[in-house]
Structure formats: structure tokens, C-alpha cells
Write an enzyme that holds these catalytic residues in place. Sequence first.
Site, PDB file in Angstrom:
ATOM      1  N   LYS A 105       0.857  -1.107   0.007  1.00  0.00           N
ATOM      2  CA  LYS A 105      -0.037  -0.103  -0.022  1.00  0.00           C
ATOM      3  C   LYS A 105       0.886   1.354   0.009  1.00  0.00           C
ATOM      4  O   LYS A 105       0.605   2.234   0.795  1.00  0.00           O
ATOM      5  CB  LYS A 105      -0.935   0.148   1.270  1.00  0.00           C
ATOM      6  CG  LYS A 105      -1.831  -1.223   1.080  1.00  0.00           C
ATOM      7  CD  LYS A 105      -3.073  -1.188   2.363  1.00  0.00           C
ATOM      8  CE  LYS A 105      -4.019  -2.319   2.254  1.00  0.00           C
ATOM      9  NZ  LYS A 105      -3.268  -3.584   2.557  1.00  0.00           N
ATOM     10  N   ARG A 106       1.709   1.406  -0.856  1.00  0.00           N
ATOM     11  CA  ARG A 106       2.650   2.418  -1.032  1.00  0.00           C
ATOM     12  C   ARG A 106       2.023   3.556  -1.994  1.00  0.00           C
ATOM     13  O   ARG A 106       1.050   3.381  -2.469  1.00  0.00           O
ATOM     14  CB  ARG A 106       3.984   1.928  -1.583  1.00  0.00           C
ATOM     15  CG  ARG A 106       4.802   1.242  -0.619  1.00  0.00           C
ATOM     16  CD  ARG A 106       4.997   1.669   0.819  1.00  0.00           C
ATOM     17  NE  ARG A 106       6.103   1.311   1.544  1.00  0.00           N
ATOM     18  CZ  ARG A 106       6.032  -0.021   2.386  1.00  0.00           C
ATOM     19  NH1 ARG A 106       4.953  -0.751   2.550  1.00  0.00           N
ATOM     20  NH2 ARG A 106       7.140  -0.414   2.829  1.00  0.00           N
TER      21      ARG A 106
END
Length: 270
Positions: free
Chosen positions: A96-97
Amino acid sequence: MTTQELTEQIQKKKSFLCIGLDVDLNKIPEHLLNEQDPIFAFNKAIIDATHHLCVAYKPNTAFYEAYGLKGWKALEKTIMYINVKHPEIFTIADAKRGDIGNTSRMYAKAFLEDLAFDSVTVAPYMGKDSVEPFLEVKDKHTILLALTSNNGAFDFQTKDVQGKELYKHVLETSKTWENSENLMYVVGATKAEYFADIRKIIPEAFLLVPGVGAQGGNLQDVCKYGMTPNVGLLVNSSRGIIYASNGEGFAQVAAQKAEDLQKEMAQELK
């Protein structure tokens, strides 16, 4: 791995199961704590028992980062083990960057090149220039958070923005980005009633679907509204499989839970 190769694996295994490898040392069988690398020992046992039943594995990187260097080393060993032993399996870095361009480019290098995952999850909040660096990597996939399975999803994702829910703006805008053919999307199984509208916007893209099992999502509803002629689904189960038992036979119990889901999926693929 291309989406065509992924689709071929789905048809071959009669499965679109993704298994989440979210390792919590407080939950794994106690006897593994005596291993030199308990995290990898747990993952290896799960992979050895389930690889023929699933088409993807998804380590959530938080469960490795939480243990510092030893956790990161275990993640590296896990992805290397999958890539060497089972190269046909699609791998997802659930990280979840998403940040400004230069930073995203380094995240992409870390997960898609150095660790050699097939894909990485990315948050779209910062927009185009935070996502396109991931999309530049050839034969890799960026899995964009679209409509998630948590209760807080309603805080922003379904809010009306100029007559349309925000998640729909995300879907439509993402299609205009460079290399958007490399996009997949996260859509929670607990939001099954939204799948029909989502498919109107992205009729062919693969959807990573968490929330089946422990979070209450229903596989049949997901398939009814979300499946495409090429399947287009990766349905994830984590806790319901990997923590089905904490005894010495935990891997065999996990395999049975995975097989139960795989059999349901085979029925949907008929």
C-alpha cells in the site's frame, strides 16, 4: 507474469485463490518459535501444503516490517522460495505504497525489481505521478486501492463528489494514466453490491478481492457481479486459511481450508 499467464493458471488449477501470508508470531504454532527463522518456517510449510490450490500469494509487508531486519529477511526468503519453487504463482507485495514520483520509483524498485514480486498494492490518494512510476516496470502489475473492505472505506471512498462516488472517479481517472493496462484493483468482498457498477467502468481488469471468510464476504456474490469471461478475480483469504490451526498439523489444516475454497471456485468456473 502477464495477465494471460495468470488466466491460464486459473483455468489449469480451477482456482482464483490468493492466500495472504500475514505472519504474526503470537499466532503461529508454538513449536515453530524454536526455528532459526520462525516466520519463514511458517510460510514455507503453508506454501508447501497449498501451492497446488492457489494461483497467488500475498504477504502483507507490515507483518514483516514489524519485526525489523529479521522480518525483512524472512520476506525476502519467502518471495525467493516462491519464485524458485513455484514460478507459475502470482506474487503480490501488499505494501500500500504511493508517494511523489521519485519516492514511488524507489518503492517500485524495492518490490518489483529487488524483491521480484509480480505486483504491489498502491494507494491512489496522491494521484497520477505517485502511481505511474510503478506502472513503468515491464511485465509487472500495480494493484490500486479502489473500494476496500474495511468499515472506514465509507469515510471517503463512497462520498459523493460532483454527483459520483469518489471510488468511481479513481477508477475512471486511473484508466487515463500511462501504462494503465498494467493496473489491477482492490475491491473488497464485503462491498459485493458495488461490483456491477465497477465492472461498467473497468470491465476486464483483474480485481484483488479481500474480505472473503473472516471478514464476512460471500464468494458467490463476488462471482455473480465481478467475474468476467477471463475470470478477472483474485479472491484473497488470509486468517481463515493460515490460522485455521495452531497445532503441529497446521499446514495440513490450512490446505484443507484452501481446498474447500478452491472447490467452491471450481464450481463458479464451470
